[in-house]
Design a protein around this motif. Structure first.
Motif, PDB file in Angstrom:
ATOM      1  N   SER A  13      -4.959  -4.916   0.865  1.00  0.00           N
ATOM      2  CA  SER A  13      -3.943  -5.758   1.483  1.00  0.00           C
ATOM      3  C   SER A  13      -2.872  -4.837   2.057  1.00  0.00           C
ATOM      4  CB  SER A  13      -3.351  -6.714   0.445  1.00  0.00           C
ATOM      5  OG  SER A  13      -2.688  -7.782   1.075  1.00  0.00           O
ATOM      6  N   THR A  15       1.405  -4.716   3.810  1.00  0.00           N
ATOM      7  CA  THR A  15       2.636  -5.382   4.213  1.00  0.00           C
ATOM      8  C   THR A  15       2.828  -5.019   5.686  1.00  0.00           C
ATOM      9  OG1 THR A  15       4.078  -3.540   3.587  1.00  0.00           O
ATOM     10  CG2 THR A  15       3.646  -5.221   1.903  1.00  0.00           C
ATOM     11  N   TRP A  65      -7.853 -11.520  -3.035  1.00  0.00           N
ATOM     12  CA  TRP A  65      -6.396 -11.478  -3.145  1.00  0.00           C
ATOM     13  C   TRP A  65      -5.726 -12.467  -2.200  1.00  0.00           C
ATOM     14  CZ3 TRP A  65      -4.952  -5.565  -3.371  1.00  0.00           C
ATOM     15  CH2 TRP A  65      -5.530  -5.004  -4.523  1.00  0.00           C
ATOM     16  N   HIS A  67      -4.771 -15.547  -2.361  1.00  0.00           N
ATOM     17  CA  HIS A  67      -3.669 -16.345  -2.916  1.00  0.00           C
ATOM     18  C   HIS A  67      -2.995 -15.634  -4.092  1.00  0.00           C
ATOM     19  CE1 HIS A  67      -4.814 -19.549  -0.269  1.00  0.00           C
ATOM     20  NE2 HIS A  67      -6.064 -19.419  -0.688  1.00  0.00           N
ATOM     21  N   ARG A  68      -3.185 -14.349  -4.171  1.00  0.00           N
ATOM     22  CA  ARG A  68      -2.618 -13.556  -5.267  1.00  0.00           C
ATOM     23  C   ARG A  68      -1.201 -13.137  -4.917  1.00  0.00           C
ATOM     24  NH1 ARG A  68      -4.828  -8.689  -8.372  1.00  0.00           N
ATOM     25  NH2 ARG A  68      -3.199  -8.581  -9.929  1.00  0.00           N
ATOM     26  N   ARG A  69      -0.365 -13.047  -5.934  1.00  0.00           N
ATOM     27  CA  ARG A  69       1.019 -12.615  -5.744  1.00  0.00           C
ATOM     28  C   ARG A  69       1.218 -11.292  -6.480  1.00  0.00           C
ATOM     29  NH1 ARG A  69       5.020 -16.494  -4.679  1.00  0.00           N
ATOM     30  NH2 ARG A  69       6.235 -15.830  -6.469  1.00  0.00           N
ATOM     31  N   PHE A  70       1.999 -10.404  -5.853  1.00  0.00           N
ATOM     32  CA  PHE A  70       2.281  -9.105  -6.434  1.00  0.00           C
ATOM     33  C   PHE A  70       3.781  -8.882  -6.465  1.00  0.00           C
ATOM     34  CE2 PHE A  70      -1.870  -8.697  -4.399  1.00  0.00           C
ATOM     35  CZ  PHE A  70      -2.636  -8.200  -5.440  1.00  0.00           C
ATOM     36  N   GLU A  78      10.696 -10.205  -7.881  1.00  0.00           N
ATOM     37  CA  GLU A  78      10.591 -10.389  -6.431  1.00  0.00           C
ATOM     38  C   GLU A  78       9.143 -10.123  -5.995  1.00  0.00           C
ATOM     39  OE1 GLU A  78      12.458  -8.597  -2.295  1.00  0.00           O
ATOM     40  OE2 GLU A  78      13.291  -7.966  -4.211  1.00  0.00           O
ATOM     41  N   MET A  79       8.613 -10.987  -5.114  1.00  0.00           N
ATOM     42  CA  MET A  79       7.217 -10.893  -4.704  1.00  0.00           C
ATOM     43  C   MET A  79       7.068 -10.237  -3.326  1.00  0.00           C
ATOM     44  SD  MET A  79       5.366 -11.976  -7.103  1.00  0.00           S
ATOM     45  CE  MET A  79       6.224 -12.113  -8.650  1.00  0.00           C
ATOM     46  N   ASP A  81       5.395  -9.892   0.339  1.00  0.00           N
ATOM     47  CA  ASP A  81       4.744 -10.672   1.391  1.00  0.00           C
ATOM     48  C   ASP A  81       3.626  -9.779   1.939  1.00  0.00           C
ATOM     49  OD1 ASP A  81       4.091 -12.464   3.401  1.00  0.00           O
ATOM     50  OD2 ASP A  81       5.663 -11.740   4.740  1.00  0.00           O
ATOM     51  N   HIS A  82       2.376 -10.099   1.585  1.00  0.00           N
ATOM     52  CA  HIS A  82       1.263  -9.223   1.968  1.00  0.00           C
ATOM     53  C   HIS A  82       0.175  -9.978   2.723  1.00  0.00           C
ATOM     54  CE1 HIS A  82      -1.770 -10.474  -1.116  1.00  0.00           C
ATOM     55  NE2 HIS A  82      -0.684 -10.897  -1.734  1.00  0.00           N
TER      56      HIS A  82
END
Length: 127
Positions: A13, A15, A65, A67-70, A78-79, A81-82
């Motif tokens: 993924s 950014t 990934w 719908h995965r959040r990192f 804080e997440m 945006d990827h």
């Protein structure tokens, strides 16, 4: 001064834009075939953005990934945006040796694309 080591991972993924990513989210496949997050790069130089971006294509709806959040950082709420990309490009990176369960605690430094390696040739996380 931290100890640093080189390693390889799959770009899973990004950014920013896929064609010129700001940072890379890197992974490796575990023994069960699941793509596991292992590291995020520091911001890429303009040259590196164009270089790695030329190899990437958007990930499809089946991307693991999608719908995965990192989190932005270790312990952060804080997440990121990827944008998932097709997980078929291997890169080499340099990271410090602060690794927890196969995951690098600090941002790693992108070095170059390893077009001589496939994702299946990489060891599982933590190996």
């Amino acid at each position: 001064m931290r100890a640093r080591a080189g390693a390889e991972a799959v770009v899973a993924s990004v950014t920013g834009r896929v064609a010129a990513p700001s940072t890379l989210l890197l992974g490796r496949y575990d023994e069960a075939g699941r793509l596991r997050f292992i590291a995020r790069t520091a911001p890429l130089s303009a040259t590196a953005r164009g270089e790695v971006g030329s190899f990437l294509s958007p990930g499809g709806a089946e991307h693991p990934w999608q719908h995965r959040r990192f989190a932005v950082g270790w312990g952060s709420r804080e997440m990121i945006d990827h944008r998932p990309v097709a997980p078929d490009v291997v890169v080499e990176f340099a990271g410090d040796t602060a690794v927890d369960e196969g995951r690098y605690r600090h941002p790693v430094r992108y070095l170059w694309v390893r077009d001589d390696l496939s994702p299946e040739q990489l060891p599982p996380p933590g190996a």
